[in-house]
Each structure stands twice: as C-alpha cells, then as structure tokens.
Design a protein around this motif. Structure first.
Motif, mmCIF file in Angstrom:
data_model
loop_
_atom_site.group_PDB
_atom_site.id
_atom_site.type_symbol
_atom_site.label_atom_id
_atom_site.label_comp_id
_atom_site.label_asym_id
_atom_site.label_seq_id
_atom_site.Cartn_x
_atom_site.Cartn_y
_atom_site.Cartn_z
ATOM 1 N N LEU A 131 0.808 -1.214 0.000
ATOM 2 C CA LEU A 131 0.000 0.000 0.000
ATOM 3 C C LEU A 131 0.843 1.267 0.000
ATOM 4 O O LEU A 131 0.373 2.321 -0.429
ATOM 5 C CB LEU A 131 -0.948 -0.002 1.207
ATOM 6 C CG LEU A 131 -1.938 -1.168 1.288
ATOM 7 C CD1 LEU A 131 -2.932 -0.928 2.415
ATOM 8 C CD2 LEU A 131 -2.669 -1.359 -0.037
ATOM 9 N N GLY A 132 2.071 1.152 0.469
ATOM 10 C CA GLY A 132 2.949 2.314 0.437
ATOM 11 C C GLY A 132 3.162 2.817 -0.981
ATOM 12 O O GLY A 132 3.094 4.020 -1.253
ATOM 13 N N ALA A 133 3.390 1.884 -1.901
ATOM 14 C CA ALA A 133 3.581 2.254 -3.307
ATOM 15 C C ALA A 133 2.289 2.818 -3.892
ATOM 16 O O ALA A 133 2.315 3.768 -4.687
ATOM 17 C CB ALA A 133 4.029 1.031 -4.113
ATOM 18 N N ASP A 134 1.142 2.257 -3.485
ATOM 19 C CA ASP A 134 -0.144 2.768 -3.966
ATOM 20 C C ASP A 134 -0.370 4.207 -3.493
ATOM 21 O O ASP A 134 -0.904 5.043 -4.233
ATOM 22 C CB ASP A 134 -1.286 1.882 -3.471
ATOM 23 C CG ASP A 134 -1.289 0.511 -4.128
ATOM 24 O OD1 ASP A 134 -0.645 0.359 -5.183
ATOM 25 O OD2 ASP A 134 -1.936 -0.399 -3.583
ATOM 26 N N ILE A 135 0.022 4.493 -2.260
ATOM 27 C CA ILE A 135 -0.134 5.844 -1.716
ATOM 28 C C ILE A 135 0.726 6.835 -2.502
ATOM 29 O O ILE A 135 0.274 7.936 -2.857
ATOM 30 C CB ILE A 135 0.229 5.873 -0.221
ATOM 31 C CG1 ILE A 135 -0.831 5.117 0.586
ATOM 32 C CG2 ILE A 135 0.356 7.313 0.287
ATOM 33 C CD1 ILE A 135 -0.476 4.913 2.034
ATOM 34 N N GLU A 136 1.959 6.444 -2.773
ATOM 35 C CA GLU A 136 2.853 7.324 -3.529
ATOM 36 C C GLU A 136 2.308 7.593 -4.932
ATOM 37 O O GLU A 136 2.349 8.725 -5.433
ATOM 38 C CB GLU A 136 4.249 6.716 -3.606
ATOM 39 C CG GLU A 136 4.984 6.699 -2.276
ATOM 40 C CD GLU A 136 6.413 6.209 -2.422
ATOM 41 O OE1 GLU A 136 6.984 6.345 -3.522
ATOM 42 O OE2 GLU A 136 6.955 5.695 -1.432
ATOM 43 N N GLU A 137 1.777 6.547 -5.559
ATOM 44 C CA GLU A 137 1.219 6.714 -6.903
ATOM 45 C C GLU A 137 0.003 7.630 -6.879
ATOM 46 O O GLU A 137 -0.155 8.517 -7.739
ATOM 47 C CB GLU A 137 0.827 5.354 -7.492
ATOM 48 C CG GLU A 137 0.255 5.452 -8.907
ATOM 49 C CD GLU A 137 -0.241 4.118 -9.440
ATOM 50 O OE1 GLU A 137 -0.850 4.115 -10.519
ATOM 51 O OE2 GLU A 137 -0.025 3.089 -8.764
ATOM 52 N N ALA A 138 -0.862 7.451 -5.892
ATOM 53 C CA ALA A 138 -2.043 8.297 -5.781
ATOM 54 C C ALA A 138 -1.653 9.758 -5.534
ATOM 55 O O ALA A 138 -2.247 10.681 -6.119
ATOM 56 C CB ALA A 138 -2.942 7.798 -4.652
ATOM 57 N N ALA A 139 -0.651 9.966 -4.676
ATOM 58 C CA ALA A 139 -0.198 11.330 -4.399
ATOM 59 C C ALA A 139 0.383 11.981 -5.656
ATOM 60 O O ALA A 139 0.160 13.176 -5.910
ATOM 61 C CB ALA A 139 0.840 11.316 -3.282
ATOM 62 N N TYR A 146 -2.515 12.944 -7.972
ATOM 63 C CA TYR A 146 -3.181 14.127 -7.424
ATOM 64 C C TYR A 146 -2.367 15.386 -7.696
ATOM 65 O O TYR A 146 -2.905 16.415 -8.138
ATOM 66 C CB TYR A 146 -3.396 13.936 -5.920
ATOM 67 C CG TYR A 146 -3.799 15.197 -5.184
ATOM 68 C CD1 TYR A 146 -5.061 15.753 -5.359
ATOM 69 C CD2 TYR A 146 -2.911 15.825 -4.311
ATOM 70 C CE1 TYR A 146 -5.434 16.905 -4.684
ATOM 71 C CE2 TYR A 146 -3.278 16.977 -3.634
ATOM 72 C CZ TYR A 146 -4.533 17.511 -3.821
ATOM 73 O OH TYR A 146 -4.904 18.660 -3.155
ATOM 74 N N ALA A 147 -1.069 15.310 -7.446
ATOM 75 C CA ALA A 147 -0.197 16.463 -7.673
ATOM 76 C C ALA A 147 -0.242 16.906 -9.136
ATOM 77 O O ALA A 147 -0.304 18.105 -9.442
ATOM 78 C CB ALA A 147 1.230 16.126 -7.268
ATOM 79 N N ALA A 148 -0.229 15.929 -10.048
ATOM 80 C CA ALA A 148 -0.275 16.251 -11.473
ATOM 81 C C ALA A 148 -1.595 16.929 -11.837
ATOM 82 O O ALA A 148 -1.623 17.902 -12.601
ATOM 83 C CB ALA A 148 -0.085 14.985 -12.298
ATOM 84 N N ASP A 149 -2.718 16.433 -11.289
ATOM 85 C CA ASP A 149 -4.021 17.028 -11.573
ATOM 86 C C ASP A 149 -4.117 18.458 -11.058
ATOM 87 O O ASP A 149 -4.682 19.343 -11.717
ATOM 88 C CB ASP A 149 -5.138 16.186 -10.953
ATOM 89 C CG ASP A 149 -5.466 14.947 -11.769
ATOM 90 O OD1 ASP A 149 -4.876 14.771 -12.847
ATOM 91 O OD2 ASP A 149 -6.311 14.140 -11.312
ATOM 92 N N VAL A 150 -3.565 18.703 -9.874
ATOM 93 C CA VAL A 150 -3.604 20.052 -9.314
ATOM 94 C C VAL A 150 -2.774 21.007 -10.162
ATOM 95 O O VAL A 150 -3.193 22.122 -10.487
ATOM 96 C CB VAL A 150 -3.115 20.047 -7.851
ATOM 97 C CG1 VAL A 150 -2.912 21.481 -7.346
ATOM 98 C CG2 VAL A 150 -4.102 19.299 -6.952
ATOM 99 N N SER A 175 -6.532 20.194 -13.608
ATOM 100 C CA SER A 175 -7.538 19.183 -13.928
ATOM 101 C C SER A 175 -8.412 18.873 -12.716
ATOM 102 O O SER A 175 -9.508 18.330 -12.847
ATOM 103 C CB SER A 175 -6.850 17.896 -14.404
ATOM 104 O OG SER A 175 -6.087 18.140 -15.559
ATOM 105 N N PHE A 176 -7.900 19.181 -11.551
ATOM 106 C CA PHE A 176 -8.660 19.032 -10.304
ATOM 107 C C PHE A 176 -8.608 20.347 -9.554
ATOM 108 O O PHE A 176 -7.539 20.960 -9.470
ATOM 109 C CB PHE A 176 -8.090 17.920 -9.420
ATOM 110 C CG PHE A 176 -8.801 17.816 -8.102
ATOM 111 C CD1 PHE A 176 -9.978 17.088 -7.984
ATOM 112 C CD2 PHE A 176 -8.315 18.478 -6.977
ATOM 113 C CE1 PHE A 176 -10.645 17.009 -6.777
ATOM 114 C CE2 PHE A 176 -8.982 18.414 -5.763
ATOM 115 C CZ PHE A 176 -10.154 17.671 -5.668
ATOM 116 N N PRO A 177 -9.724 20.826 -9.016
ATOM 117 C CA PRO A 177 -11.049 20.191 -9.042
ATOM 118 C C PRO A 177 -11.780 20.424 -10.350
ATOM 119 O O PRO A 177 -11.633 21.473 -10.975
ATOM 120 C CB PRO A 177 -11.776 20.877 -7.881
ATOM 121 C CG PRO A 177 -11.135 22.223 -7.798
ATOM 122 C CD PRO A 177 -9.687 22.026 -8.161
ATOM 123 N N GLY A 178 -12.586 19.427 -10.762
ATOM 124 C CA GLY A 178 -13.419 19.564 -11.946
ATOM 125 C C GLY A 178 -14.793 20.077 -11.560
ATOM 126 O O GLY A 178 -15.089 20.276 -10.372
#
Length: 284
Positions: A250-258, A261-265, A269-272
């Motif tokens: 899950l550590g790798a999943d958290i890093e990927e999600a972060a 998110y950073a790329a969308d901000v 692209s976020f917030p839509g």
C-alpha cells in the motif's frame, strides 16, 4: 428504559467482543489471529478478521518515527488505545504498558494499568518481562487487571539485551526464555507474546506453558501469531524484519495516488465541475 433493561442491553453489547476466558480457552485449538492497530480507521478495517487487536508501543516507531519504543508515553498509549476501542466491536483489545510505567513497583504498575483500562475501555494490558516481573503480574491479576505477558526478545530492554537479535541461541539463553514464560504464566497471565526466538524454543515453550503463546518471529507451532499491521500492508518501509510477510504494498499505492493528485492540481484538472459547489453551467 428500566435499569434492568439498560443493564441487559449493555451486557448484550459487550458479550459480542471476544472475552479473556474465550481467548485463553483457544490454547492448542484454532490459531489465534492478532494484529496491531493504533487508530480508529485501522481498527475498523481489521476488527472483523482478527481475534485480538494489540495497541503496541511499536506505534512509537511506526507512527512517530522514533528509533525505539522507549520514548513512548503512557498518555500516548491511552490516546491510541481509546481510538482502537472506539473502532472495534468484536476483537479483544490489549494495550501495551510503555517503558517506565510499570518497572518501578507493582503499585506503580497498577496505577498505570488502571488508567489505561479506565480511559481506553480495553480488556487487558501487556507488559514485557520474565521472572523479574512475575510478582508485578501477580499483583495486577489479583486486583482485576488481565495481563498478557511478553518474553524472548523484549524491545523495551533493547539496550540491556544489546540489540534486536533472536534469543535462545545457546542452552543457557534458551533455558532462560523457558523459565521466563513459565514464571509469567504461573503469575496469572492469560497469554504470552513470544518474540524473536529460535524455532525449537518456541515449539518447546508452546508445548510446555498452559496459556496461549502468541508468536512473532517464533514458530507456526505457536497458539497464534501477531504482526504489525503496517508491516504486512507495506506501509512501514524503513525496515522489514525477517519474520514479516507482506500481503500488500500500500505504500507504493499511496505514492502513486499522491503523484496523480499532484499532477491534476498542477494542470488544473482538479477540481473539476463535479467537485465544485455552484459550478457555472456552460451555455451553447
């Protein structure tokens, strides 16, 4: 509601949680499943799958970034213990007594244990120590405090033991682990965590001692197993003991999600529109 009805209702609610006698009766039967928990959300996720949730002083390393468990305070254990009790319904909850909260005297140990149990709602406390702590365990049990013991590798004694090495490598050390386990069981502990010992010692202790032996870095022959939840989930990556098996990363999943998110901000692209209150509608 009548007083009698209220009492019956409360009794019904508490009876759903695994009790100390029920846990102890599992000696030699179906293995007991134990994991650590330090927060309400984690307790909620684990509760339906385990027999025991242990609020370990390992939280000092896992959550607070300490180098050992020694800096953990009684107040910290109480806060996290209460959070786990609020997040669980069926598991037996045991809270560690931190370094310095019980070694001075049996009376000090009782004061600390009483605070833990009253302020968290847990069912038992756990303390580290063998023959030298047997009198303290007996003192607590006689005063209504269920105690889980902890022998073998004892993290709170890491400085005295000279590190986190496995115990029981020689005949004298092996005999000491056995004597410690027997003494703590005879003092009234309802179960004992056996950590970081040679497999043959774990097998011998489990066969000899009449209370459930919960292994961690011990043997599959133990009456149950306990691990740090963050270890099996891949959330605590700074150190992976030999005895840990990873069931997720899950550590790798958290890093990927972060990262996503950073790329969308950064690209706006976020917030839509679906994430904004009163978003303006586009007209043709």
């Amino acid at each position: 509601m009548s007083v009698h009805g209220k009492s019956a209702s409360l009794e019904g609610a508490t009876s759903k949680r695994l009790s100390i006698p029920e846990f102890a009766a599992r000696k030699g039967a179906e293995p007991l499943v134990c994991l650590t928990a330090y927060t309400t959300p984690m307790a909620q996720r684990l509760d339906g799958h385990v027999d025991l949730l242990m609020v370990g002083d390992s939280l000092g390393m896992v959550l607070y970034g300490f180098d050992s468990t020694l800096p953990v305070t009684l107040d910290m254990m109480i806060q996290h213990g209460a959070a786990v009790c609020r997040g669980s319904r069926t598991s037996l909850v045991v809270v560690d007594m931190p370094f310095g909260s019980y070694q001075e005297s049996p009376e000090q140990a009782f004061r600390s244990a009483a605070r833990i149990m009253k302020e968290t709602g847990c069912q038992a406390v756990k303390l580290e120590g063998g023959r030298d702590l047997a009198d303290t365990v007996s003192f607590l049990v006689k005063r209504g405090v269920p105690v889980m013991g902890h022998v073998g590798l004892m993290p709170q004694s890491v400085n005295t033991l000279g590190g986190y090495r496995a115990r029981g490598r020689g005949d004298q050390e092996a005999a000491g682990v056995m004597a410690d386990a027997i003494a703590i069981a005879e003092a009234g502990a309802f179960s004992i965590v056996l950590e970081g010992v040679m497999e043959q010692i774990a097998q011998a202790v489990t066969a000899r001692v009449p209370v459930p032996i919960i292994g961690i870095g011990a043997s599959a022959a133990c009456d149950g197993q306990v691990l740090v939840a963050e270890d099996i989930l891949g959330l605590f990556s700074s150190f992976k003991p030999r005895f840990v098996k990873r069931y997720a990363e899950l550590g790798a999943d958290i890093e990927e999600a972060a990262a996503r998110y950073a790329a969308d901000v950064r690209t706006r692209s976020f917030p839509g529109p679906e994430h904004i209150f009163g978003a303006m509608k586009k007209h043709g």
